[in-house]
Design an enzyme around this catalytic site. Structure first.
Site, PDB file in Angstrom:
ATOM      1  CD  GLU A  63      -1.185  -4.034  14.705  1.00  0.00           C
ATOM      2  OE1 GLU A  63      -1.098  -3.569  13.662  1.00  0.00           O
ATOM      3  OE2 GLU A  63      -2.095  -3.875  15.646  1.00  0.00           O
ATOM      4  NE  ARG A 118      -2.392  -1.280   3.495  1.00  0.00           N
ATOM      5  CZ  ARG A 118      -2.421  -2.565   3.612  1.00  0.00           C
ATOM      6  NH1 ARG A 118      -2.797  -3.706   2.908  1.00  0.00           N
ATOM      7  NH2 ARG A 118      -1.674  -3.048   5.089  1.00  0.00           N
TER       8      ARG A 118
HETATM    9  P1  AMP Z   1       4.260  -2.177  11.633  1.00  0.00           P
HETATM   10  O1  AMP Z   1       5.672  -2.675  11.194  1.00  0.00           O
HETATM   11  O2  AMP Z   1       3.704  -2.922  12.871  1.00  0.00           O
HETATM   12  O3  AMP Z   1       4.310  -0.672  11.968  1.00  0.00           O
HETATM   13  O4  AMP Z   1       3.398  -2.275  10.436  1.00  0.00           O
HETATM   14  C1  AMP Z   1       3.002  -1.344   9.721  1.00  0.00           C
HETATM   15  C2  AMP Z   1       2.641  -2.157   8.043  1.00  0.00           C
HETATM   16  O5  AMP Z   1       1.573  -3.304   8.200  1.00  0.00           O
HETATM   17  C3  AMP Z   1       2.362  -1.211   7.199  1.00  0.00           C
HETATM   18  O6  AMP Z   1       2.655  -1.588   5.812  1.00  0.00           O
HETATM   19  C4  AMP Z   1       0.602  -1.325   7.010  1.00  0.00           C
HETATM   20  O7  AMP Z   1       0.250  -1.391   5.846  1.00  0.00           O
HETATM   21  C5  AMP Z   1       0.519  -2.986   8.001  1.00  0.00           C
HETATM   22  N1  AMP Z   1      -0.437  -2.577   8.959  1.00  0.00           N
HETATM   23  C6  AMP Z   1      -0.135  -2.701  10.410  1.00  0.00           C
HETATM   24  N2  AMP Z   1      -1.070  -2.717  11.252  1.00  0.00           N
HETATM   25  C7  AMP Z   1      -2.192  -2.318  10.383  1.00  0.00           C
HETATM   26  C8  AMP Z   1      -3.528  -1.986  10.404  1.00  0.00           C
HETATM   27  N3  AMP Z   1      -4.034  -2.076  11.775  1.00  0.00           N
HETATM   28  N4  AMP Z   1      -4.143  -1.716   9.482  1.00  0.00           N
HETATM   29  C9  AMP Z   1      -3.670  -1.748   8.208  1.00  0.00           C
HETATM   30  N5  AMP Z   1      -2.444  -2.023   8.226  1.00  0.00           N
HETATM   31  C10 AMP Z   1      -1.637  -2.338   9.023  1.00  0.00           C
END
Ligand code: AMP
Length: 180
Positions: free
Chosen positions: A105, A68
């Site tokens: 996450e 995205r």
């Molecule tokens: P993080 O590494 O935990 O910061 O996760 C970020 C990545 O995971 C990004 O590329 C987001 O597109 C995706 N992502 C993580 N959590 C969400 C969420 N609650 N909703 C949508 N996309 C998420």
């Protein structure tokens, strides 16, 4: 920082983010950006708000994080008249790559960048849709730094503030349009 400005704009954009509970797994509220993307005015406002913040900072390249981050990153690159560089999931880039493993996450993953993507000292803006735990963003920063590039900043449409992702990317300018 959160990009200051028109509260109505932020409220309007927030209404176009669909919360999908328990996707892709229980306990995660997925932020679905597709309703926003199909509104050309909203999409343009997001791109322009990010581009405006970095317009005077001589950005050479915008790095978009798969997948995205490609959507917003490519549009921001054009708005800044910068080049676009994809950071991709393993095995997707055809030439020699640097790789960085990181925690999500929901799960673990790895990202890659072409070794020759960024010339030494070039100024790079990293763009993604959501800043959650910050693991993905930190991996992207590490990859750009491996190439010799300078990370001038990171920009996100959405920041999940309660996960404190910024703590993983200290000392770098981070902007987000919408905080939850
Ligand atoms: P993080 O590494 O935990 O910061 O996760 C970020 C990545 O995971 C990004 O590329 C987001 O597109 C995706 N992502 C993580 N959590 C969400 C969420 N609650 N909703 C949508 N996309 C998420």
């Amino acid at each position: 920082m959160q990009i200051a400005g028109d509260e109505q704009l932020h409220l309007g954009l927030k209404e176009m983010i669909r919360n999908v509970p328990d996707y892709p797994k229980a306990g995660v509220v997925f932020k679905d950006i597709t309703p926003l993307l199909k509104d050309p005015h909203a999409f343009e406002q997001v791109v322009e708000a990010i581009a405006a913040h970095y317009r005077e900072q001589q950005i050479d390249y915008v790095v978009g994080i798969e997948s995205r981050g490609f959507i917003f990153g490519a549009a921001v690159a054009l708005a800044l008249r910068a080049g676009f560089i994809p950071v991709r999931k393993p095995g997707k880039l055809p030439h020699e790559t640097h790789r960085c493993e990181y925690a999500l996450e929901y799960g673990t993953d790895a990202l890659e960048i072409h070794r020759d993507a960024v010339e030494t000292g070039k100024r790079v803006l990293i763009v993604d849709d959501v800043l959650a735990t910050g693991g993905t963003a930190a991996a992207a920063v590490e990859l750009v730094q491996c190439t010799g590039g300078h990370v001038a900043g990171l920009a996100f449409l959405i920041e999940l503030g309660f996960l404190d992702g910024r703590a993983k990317i200290p000392g770098i300018d981070v902007v987000s349009l919408l905080t939850y």
